[in-house]
Design an enzyme around this catalytic site. Sequence first.
Site, mmCIF file in Angstrom:
data_model
loop_
_atom_site.group_PDB
_atom_site.id
_atom_site.type_symbol
_atom_site.label_atom_id
_atom_site.label_comp_id
_atom_site.label_asym_id
_atom_site.label_seq_id
_atom_site.Cartn_x
_atom_site.Cartn_y
_atom_site.Cartn_z
ATOM 1 N N GLU A 175 -5.773 -8.809 0.728
ATOM 2 C CA GLU A 175 -6.259 -8.595 2.230
ATOM 3 C C GLU A 175 -7.826 -7.875 1.926
ATOM 4 O OE1 GLU A 175 -4.442 -5.417 4.460
ATOM 5 O OE2 GLU A 175 -2.356 -5.867 4.035
ATOM 6 N N GLU A 186 0.704 -1.280 0.143
ATOM 7 C CA GLU A 186 -0.163 -0.144 -0.041
ATOM 8 C C GLU A 186 0.613 1.148 -0.005
ATOM 9 O OE1 GLU A 186 -2.605 -0.213 3.369
ATOM 10 O OE2 GLU A 186 -3.773 -1.927 2.311
HETATM 11 C C1 FCB Z 1 -4.719 -2.488 5.889
HETATM 12 C C2 FCB Z 1 -3.120 -2.560 6.142
HETATM 13 C C3 FCB Z 1 -3.033 -3.824 7.089
HETATM 14 C C4 FCB Z 1 -4.280 -3.569 8.230
HETATM 15 C C5 FCB Z 1 -5.562 -3.373 7.428
HETATM 16 C C6 FCB Z 1 -6.707 -3.288 8.437
HETATM 17 O O1 FCB Z 1 -4.602 -1.147 4.944
HETATM 18 O O2 FCB Z 1 -2.336 -3.308 5.071
HETATM 19 O O3 FCB Z 1 -1.859 -3.725 7.705
HETATM 20 O O4 FCB Z 1 -3.852 -2.808 8.944
HETATM 21 O O5 FCB Z 1 -5.642 -2.386 6.707
#
Ligand code: FCB
Length: 468
Positions: free
Chosen positions: A378, A194
Amino acid sequence: MSPRALFLGFALLTGCTERPSFDPATVNATPIGKGLPRDFLLGTSTSSHQIEGGNENDWAAWERSSYPDGTPHIRDRSVSGPAADSWNRFDEDIALMKRLGSNAYRFGIEWSRLEPTPGAWNTEAAERYRQWAHTLRAQGIEPMVTLHHFTLPTWVAASGGWENPANLDAFERFSGKVAELLGADVDWWCTINEPNVQAVFGYMDGVWPPGKQDTVATAHVIANLLEAHARAARQLRTHDTVDADGDGKATLIGLVHHVRVFQAASGSSADMAIAGLTDDFFNESITHALRTGHLSLFVPGSISLERDIADLRGSSDYLGINYYTRDHVRQDTSPSFSHKYVPTRYDTNDLGWELYPEGLYLFLKRYKALGLPLVVTENGMDDRTGERRPYYLRSHLYAVERAVAEGVPVKGYFHWSLLDNFEWAEGYEPRFGLFRVDRSSAELTRQATPAVETFREAARNLGLTPTP
Ligand code: FCB
């Protein structure tokens, strides 16, 4: 019209304006997992600093300090400290992965552990990571390794962090070392997690280290993080030549991109324009740069950067997508030019993030146009009772299956997260874990939340075998 304008126009037409709405009855009636390809990676995702415990890096220093007015940097006043103690509890964690029936696990390598001072390589830490990767593979769990997930060794942070080009050299060396260390067992690599989130929180909003509010630095850091990705990719390809899973490829390299749906708060042309610009800055600029090698960042009145990034084009074998939510956007006077919020009529997680599974489907459809395989690296929710996570998981897997059914090459889904962890500036209050970590017990006991059953159902439908 420039190719980029054409691409954006296409994205807007196929992505932003189309607003599907999932019917919960249909979602609940769908046997999740059945519609996924048989070689699909179904796993969970973590990062080193959030679960390992005992890390000493720029974040640990940030957690111990406060803003000039005395307000602690971490909302619930916690420090990461022992986190989930996963550094010492890997065997327990792998048992949880097997109970889920997962066939993949994304985890981070903590740079500050491996290279606590410049050029000094900690062989004990290296050996532990090597063992983890080896054990995962031996247990039938594909390891996916992240090289940078927000944290830096203090010596890197002290010399200017991601603003200093010399640190790109250091990161490149580190990447080569990790490739040599883990290449025999690891094929799937995430270079940088990110870039947009790290730059905006750390350099624009000033709520993460290094706590700056500097729009020029924000843009410069995004550019440097993309360059770091390209340079890491080169090192990984040079130093990891072992095809560990026998699919004919020694490396599968991706940047992990955080995407958010930006919905204009009203039909006014000002709000629509701001939503479009925010989408362009936060989402599209990164994928455009990956496609073309050229980064173009624009926020009216505060950011205007055009940069060619060496070797960026062609540096990725897949795109990692982190998707959580949708923001509603209104024009305001902040440096990012937009106020993001969720109107009260929408359902949110316990951090106030809107639950909007349709957004995942929209992004998968949108990024099909990149011509790269996609992996959901994620996706998850802060659910402090654990009761709403089953539907969250189900509805987002449904989004993935719909995209797959429509020809989008989605290769994997990694739920954030395996277990409760240190949620950066929010501390320990949020709970993202499929397994709850009891912070009041010395053993940091892991307890299954109801979504474990949902995950197991998906795993079974995919032909995997969760342990009892
Ligand atoms: C993302 C992050 C991860 C975690 C989630 C909830 O942006 O990559 O580390 O904090 O959010």
